[in-house]
Design an enzyme around this catalytic site. Sequence first.
Site, PDB file in Angstrom:
ATOM      1  N   HIS A 169       2.327 -10.245  50.730  1.00 34.49           N
ATOM      2  CA  HIS A 169       1.112 -10.947  50.312  1.00 34.49           C
ATOM      3  C   HIS A 169      -0.043  -9.977  50.078  1.00 34.49           C
ATOM      4  O   HIS A 169      -1.171 -10.205  50.517  1.00 34.49           O
ATOM      5  CB  HIS A 169       0.729 -12.013  51.331  1.00 34.49           C
ATOM      6  CG  HIS A 169       1.804 -13.018  51.587  1.00 34.49           C
ATOM      7  ND1 HIS A 169       2.426 -13.712  50.569  1.00 34.49           N
ATOM      8  CD2 HIS A 169       2.400 -13.424  52.740  1.00 34.49           C
ATOM      9  CE1 HIS A 169       3.344 -14.519  51.079  1.00 34.49           C
ATOM     10  NE2 HIS A 169       3.358 -14.353  52.393  1.00 34.49           N
ATOM     11  N   THR A 181       3.906   2.380   2.413  1.00 31.65           N
ATOM     12  CA  THR A 181       4.750   1.194   2.529  1.00 31.65           C
ATOM     13  C   THR A 181       5.451   0.911   1.211  1.00 31.65           C
ATOM     14  O   THR A 181       6.646   0.585   1.169  1.00 31.65           O
ATOM     15  CB  THR A 181       3.921  -0.026   2.957  1.00 31.65           C
ATOM     16  OG1 THR A 181       3.220   0.270   4.157  1.00 31.65           O
ATOM     17  CG2 THR A 181       4.803  -1.241   3.179  1.00 31.65           C
ATOM     18  N   LYS A 225      -8.385   1.694   0.461  1.00 31.71           N
ATOM     19  CA  LYS A 225      -7.260   1.358  -0.426  1.00 31.71           C
ATOM     20  C   LYS A 225      -7.122  -0.140  -0.667  1.00 31.71           C
ATOM     21  O   LYS A 225      -6.649  -0.564  -1.716  1.00 31.71           O
ATOM     22  CB  LYS A 225      -5.951   1.933   0.105  1.00 31.71           C
ATOM     23  CG  LYS A 225      -5.630   1.598   1.550  1.00 31.71           C
ATOM     24  CD  LYS A 225      -4.478   2.465   2.052  1.00 31.71           C
ATOM     25  CE  LYS A 225      -4.281   2.298   3.549  1.00 31.71           C
ATOM     26  NZ  LYS A 225      -3.359   3.315   4.094  1.00 31.71           N
ATOM     27  N   THR A 226      -7.520  -0.973   0.276  1.00 33.24           N
ATOM     28  CA  THR A 226      -7.362  -2.432   0.102  1.00 33.24           C
ATOM     29  C   THR A 226      -8.692  -3.175   0.084  1.00 33.24           C
ATOM     30  O   THR A 226      -8.714  -4.379  -0.165  1.00 33.24           O
ATOM     31  CB  THR A 226      -6.498  -3.019   1.236  1.00 33.24           C
ATOM     32  OG1 THR A 226      -7.112  -2.733   2.490  1.00 33.24           O
ATOM     33  CG2 THR A 226      -5.098  -2.438   1.204  1.00 33.24           C
ATOM     34  N   THR A 286       0.835  -1.196   0.000  1.00 32.43           N
ATOM     35  CA  THR A 286       0.000   0.000   0.000  1.00 32.43           C
ATOM     36  C   THR A 286       0.872   1.249   0.000  1.00 32.43           C
ATOM     37  O   THR A 286       2.066   1.186   0.323  1.00 32.43           O
ATOM     38  CB  THR A 286      -0.920   0.029   1.228  1.00 32.43           C
ATOM     39  OG1 THR A 286      -0.138  -0.088   2.417  1.00 32.43           O
ATOM     40  CG2 THR A 286      -1.925  -1.110   1.181  1.00 32.43           C
ATOM     41  N   ARG A 317       7.743 -17.934  35.304  1.00 37.45           N
ATOM     42  CA  ARG A 317       8.202 -19.292  35.622  1.00 37.45           C
ATOM     43  C   ARG A 317       7.048 -20.141  36.124  1.00 37.45           C
ATOM     44  O   ARG A 317       6.956 -21.329  35.831  1.00 37.45           O
ATOM     45  CB  ARG A 317       9.322 -19.253  36.663  1.00 37.45           C
ATOM     46  CG  ARG A 317      10.655 -18.742  36.124  1.00 37.45           C
ATOM     47  CD  ARG A 317      11.742 -18.920  37.162  1.00 37.45           C
ATOM     48  NE  ARG A 317      11.452 -18.137  38.371  1.00 37.45           N
ATOM     49  CZ  ARG A 317      11.774 -18.523  39.597  1.00 37.45           C
ATOM     50  NH1 ARG A 317      12.355 -19.692  39.785  1.00 37.45           N
ATOM     51  NH2 ARG A 317      11.506 -17.746  40.636  1.00 37.45           N
ATOM     52  N   ARG A 373      -8.647   6.197   3.542  1.00 31.00           N
ATOM     53  CA  ARG A 373      -9.575   5.323   4.260  1.00 31.00           C
ATOM     54  C   ARG A 373      -9.916   4.077   3.432  1.00 31.00           C
ATOM     55  O   ARG A 373     -10.201   3.030   3.997  1.00 31.00           O
ATOM     56  CB  ARG A 373     -10.864   6.075   4.598  1.00 31.00           C
ATOM     57  CG  ARG A 373     -10.755   6.996   5.802  1.00 31.00           C
ATOM     58  CD  ARG A 373     -12.108   7.503   6.213  1.00 31.00           C
ATOM     59  NE  ARG A 373     -12.072   8.163   7.514  1.00 31.00           N
ATOM     60  CZ  ARG A 373     -13.138   8.409   8.252  1.00 31.00           C
ATOM     61  NH1 ARG A 373     -14.338   8.047   7.813  1.00 31.00           N
ATOM     62  NH2 ARG A 373     -13.032   9.013   9.418  1.00 31.00           N
ATOM     63  N   LYS A 380      -8.109 -16.409   8.516  1.00 34.23           N
ATOM     64  CA  LYS A 380      -9.139 -17.402   8.193  1.00 34.23           C
ATOM     65  C   LYS A 380      -8.635 -18.364   7.130  1.00 34.23           C
ATOM     66  O   LYS A 380      -8.854 -19.575   7.219  1.00 34.23           O
ATOM     67  CB  LYS A 380     -10.414 -16.705   7.709  1.00 34.23           C
ATOM     68  CG  LYS A 380     -11.485 -17.686   7.246  1.00 34.23           C
ATOM     69  CD  LYS A 380     -12.781 -16.997   6.882  1.00 34.23           C
ATOM     70  CE  LYS A 380     -13.821 -18.033   6.426  1.00 34.23           C
ATOM     71  NZ  LYS A 380     -15.151 -17.427   6.187  1.00 34.23           N
TER      72      LYS A 380
END
Length: 538
Positions: free
Chosen positions: A290, A49, A78-79, A46, A227, A76, A149
């Site tokens: 404690h 990036t 793009k993909t 995108t 642990r 807002r 998924k």
Amino acid sequence: MAVLAPKVEMPDLVPMKRALFSVSDSTGLIDLARALHERGVALVATGSTCKALVSAGLPATNVADVIGFPEILGGRVKTLHPMIHGGILGIRNEPTHAAEMAEHGIEPFDLVVVNLYPFEETIAKNADYATAVENIDIGGPAMVRASAKNHAFVTIVVDPADYASVLETLEANGGATSLEFRKHLAAKAFARTAAYDATVSGWFARVLDIETPAYRSFGGSLREVMRYGENPHQSAAFYVTGDKRPGVATARQLQGKQLSYNNINDTDAAYELVAEFDPDETAAVAIIKHANPSGVATASTIAEAYELALRSDPVSAFGGIVALNRTLDAEAARRIVEIFTEVIIAPDATDEAVAIVAAKKNLRLLVAGGLPDPATPGLTVRTVAGGLLVQNRDAGRIGVGDLKIVTRRTPTAAELADLIFAFRVAKHVKSNAIVYARHGATVGIGAGQMSRVDSSTIAAKKAADAARTAGLEETLAKGSVVASDAFFPFADGLLAAVEAGATAVIQPGGSMRDDEVIAAADAAGIAMVFTGMRHFRH
């Protein structure tokens, strides 16, 4: 209604040929993309990036060129397009899916690398409403969930910490990822979007003052695997929520071995208690064992406050947690390391103090950078079978002006100061809670008993024991004040305090037998005030 879908035959190894990138955190991005490119993997990304990859000399294709449509609406959208989500969700070995993908020219993605808009960081900076909303990611979670998924074919990565393992897996499997590897990354991806959505929904509830939303989610990221839990046969881990409230979750550990589950729980209790006292007004120290205080004190210096807190119960202080409301200095550090201590937490520490503590290599030293605000509610959460109990943190505070004097005798100015101090401490003691205090320091604490009389008796005994340890003939409770976290249901608890030497009492009031308890206080010649506020702590 159940969704009917083709049965997915999940292959073990899936060769990696095409990758999709959309990140807000570019940590490790270029190194990963370059290693993939050298393996012959096609890179799609995108806007920003893609620019970062191209600037690094990598042949990346912009998502806008794949879908034939530019980013719109200020980024807002793009993909959210079939060319992207079809390439993610398509079942490669299902004939209908394969035919539709071929018909529409949809190429599959074998790797999807996404990290989400920094919503958590945005709200941590107290951004305004509009800025926060704009930092709610939509396309990112959609791609993450779609990839997770379809992990039968897609490797989804949401954390830069996993980049190295992706490359190691490709190296081990001849350029492919294994099904087991994809399953684990898919599980992590769903957990990430769940935590992200929990933060968003929690923010909405907070800013809109929705105290009891119809659905309540909580999320966190793994800080470390412990642990063990409270006991060695229990597994445990420490998760952080992104809440910037100063404390054990935000502190830097300067030295010492790994914190245990119980250390973290006790340190949180200690720091929340000591924050009740304004460092600009007084130095304060709380020693916790404690999750209950064994000693709390205020003084002009941290070293003096520590001495008074230790005097309250020097036996229980062994192996305890020490919390300070001011910077740990050399004088206090020298004194604290004289006995075995598990953890010291303070807003800061001087270099000299750090060097002194360093001589005890196992002693954990935490600097939190500030104190939590005791007036900020926040939420506390407790699990029960089949559910969660959620409430606001007890941010109630009582001042002199809130007190109702109910006895013939009025408390002196010194008694009033000690009453306020003792009631603040009682707020952090497990119920039933009784706290004896004198001159800004506890002298006896009774905690967690089924009977308030038992708590009074234990607190009185602690005061007498502490006096003997200090070489004093008279109990430390003599001339003290006493605080109760809840009302005295009968006069017996109050009379136990009188017998121990208390001269003034602070309690919420509200018992059916208040008149009886007040009469007992008058008969004993002591002062008593009601707060109208209870501080149960279970």
